[in-house]
Design a protein around this motif. Structure first.
Motif, short mmCIF file in Angstrom:
data_model
loop_
_atom_site.label_atom_id
_atom_site.label_comp_id
_atom_site.label_asym_id
_atom_site.label_seq_id
_atom_site.Cartn_x
_atom_site.Cartn_y
_atom_site.Cartn_z
N THR A 198 0.84 -1.21 0.00
CA THR A 198 0.00 0.00 0.00
C THR A 198 0.87 1.25 0.00
O THR A 198 2.01 1.23 0.48
CB THR A 198 -0.90 0.07 1.26
N GLU B 290 15.65 5.59 2.39
CA GLU B 290 14.30 5.05 2.63
C GLU B 290 14.31 3.56 2.35
O GLU B 290 14.79 3.13 1.30
CB GLU B 290 13.26 5.72 1.72
N GLY C 24 11.73 0.62 1.56
CA GLY C 24 10.33 0.41 1.19
C GLY C 24 9.85 1.52 0.26
O GLY C 24 9.01 2.34 0.63
N SER D 63 5.27 2.98 -3.85
CA SER D 63 4.84 3.81 -4.99
C SER D 63 5.87 4.87 -5.35
O SER D 63 5.82 5.44 -6.44
CB SER D 63 3.53 4.51 -4.63
N GLN E 279 6.63 8.69 -0.85
CA GLN E 279 7.43 9.19 0.29
C GLN E 279 8.78 9.72 -0.20
O GLN E 279 9.26 10.77 0.28
CB GLN E 279 7.63 8.05 1.30
N GLU F 179 13.82 -1.04 -2.48
CA GLU F 179 12.57 -1.82 -2.55
C GLU F 179 12.92 -3.28 -2.86
O GLU F 179 13.76 -3.55 -3.70
CB GLU F 179 11.67 -1.21 -3.64
N ASP G 156 17.17 -6.17 -0.74
CA ASP G 156 16.59 -6.35 0.59
C ASP G 156 17.09 -5.23 1.50
O ASP G 156 18.30 -5.14 1.76
CB ASP G 156 16.98 -7.73 1.12
N GLY G 157 16.16 -4.41 1.97
CA GLY G 157 16.53 -3.27 2.80
C GLY G 157 17.01 -3.61 4.20
O GLY G 157 17.46 -2.71 4.92
N THR H 194 9.45 2.16 5.84
CA THR H 194 8.01 2.33 5.67
C THR H 194 7.27 1.00 5.69
O THR H 194 6.16 0.89 5.18
CB THR H 194 7.70 3.13 4.37
N LEU I 51 9.62 -7.58 4.94
CA LEU I 51 9.83 -8.97 4.54
C LEU I 51 11.30 -9.21 4.22
O LEU I 51 12.03 -8.27 3.90
CB LEU I 51 8.98 -9.28 3.31
#
Ligand code: SAH
Length: 215
Positions: A62, A86, A88, A91, A94, A109, A136-137, A153, A209
């Motif tokens: 989302t 950041e 995540g 979209s 942010q 992301e 992978d963050g 996020t 995740l």
């Protein structure tokens, strides 16, 4: 992509609502007034882009609620020229807000389709101060560290240690921590070895995740 007077009017009303809900940071409110949120949503939700609600962006993810974006961004205390990480991208909204505040943004992301979509959208919007990464963050983004601010996020069960290590001294990490409900943590790096932790309000985020997900 058009930003009509109607969109601008709805956006102004949303910003007024955020102010009423307690967001006081004028730099954050100015950025939220400037960035067209409807560009980041599926056409199906465009009518509601300026409601203070999260919306699906595909892949079970989302775009965060505007209030949450404003709340977290205010905690980060962004200054022009700051390097902000950041985790995540989702979209890309942010990241665009942070860019509008003059930050140099590095955004990570794990879902390839979202990474590609956000990267292309930000480019099409002419936003050049955001760099997108597909990985992978949980490990952060060591090659561009240290960061004055790090924002996560997605809801993490624990604070990933690499993120703390990649903060500059004086830098701020904002991360929602918890399983079904998350509490917003604001962690400030005081020195090479000391951190100050503040636990703030409760929120609900999509889960943080492990690993990456290809299209
Ligand atoms: N900041 C986004 C909100 C996206 S929702 C926006 O403005 O739209 C959270 C995002 O975090 C999702 O896209 C999800 O795929 C991503 N995510 C979850 N765990 C992650 C991880 N370990 N590394 C990188 N991204 C992650």
């Amino acid at each position: 992509m058009t930003d009509s007077y109607r969109h601008k009017g709805l956006r102004k009303r949303l910003v007024d609502d955020l102010r009423r809900r307690g967001i006081r940071d004028e730099a954050v409110l100015t950025a939220m007034n400037a960035v067209p949120r409807h560009f980041f949503l599926d056409k199906a939700f465009e009518e509601h882009a300026y409601d203070d609600k999260p919306f699906p962006i595909g892949h079970e993810q989302t775009i965060s609620q505007p209030y949450t974006v404003a709340y977290m961004t205010a905690l980060l205390d962004v200054k022009k020229g700051d390097r902000i990480l950041e985790i995540g991208t989702g979209s890309g909204y942010q990241a665009a807000i942070l860019a509008a505040m003059g930050a140099r943004v590095f955004t990570v992301e794990r879902q390839e389709a979202l990474y590609l979509q956000a990267r292309d959208l930000l480019k099409a919007m002419g936003i050049t101060s955001v760099r997108c990464f597909f990985r992978d963050g949980a490990k952060g983004l060591a090659e561009y560290a240290p960061y004055q601010g790090i924002i996560v996020t997605a809801g993490a069960p624990v604070v990933p240690e690499p993120l703390k290590e990649q903060l500059a001294v004086g830098g701020i990490l904002v991360i929602p921590v918890g399983e079904s409900v998350q509490y917003m943590y604001k962690i400030v790096r005081l020195s090479a070895t000391e951190y100050q932790e503040e636990i703030l309000d409760a929120f609900m985020f999509v889960p943080f995740l492990e690993g990456v997900q290809r299209k």
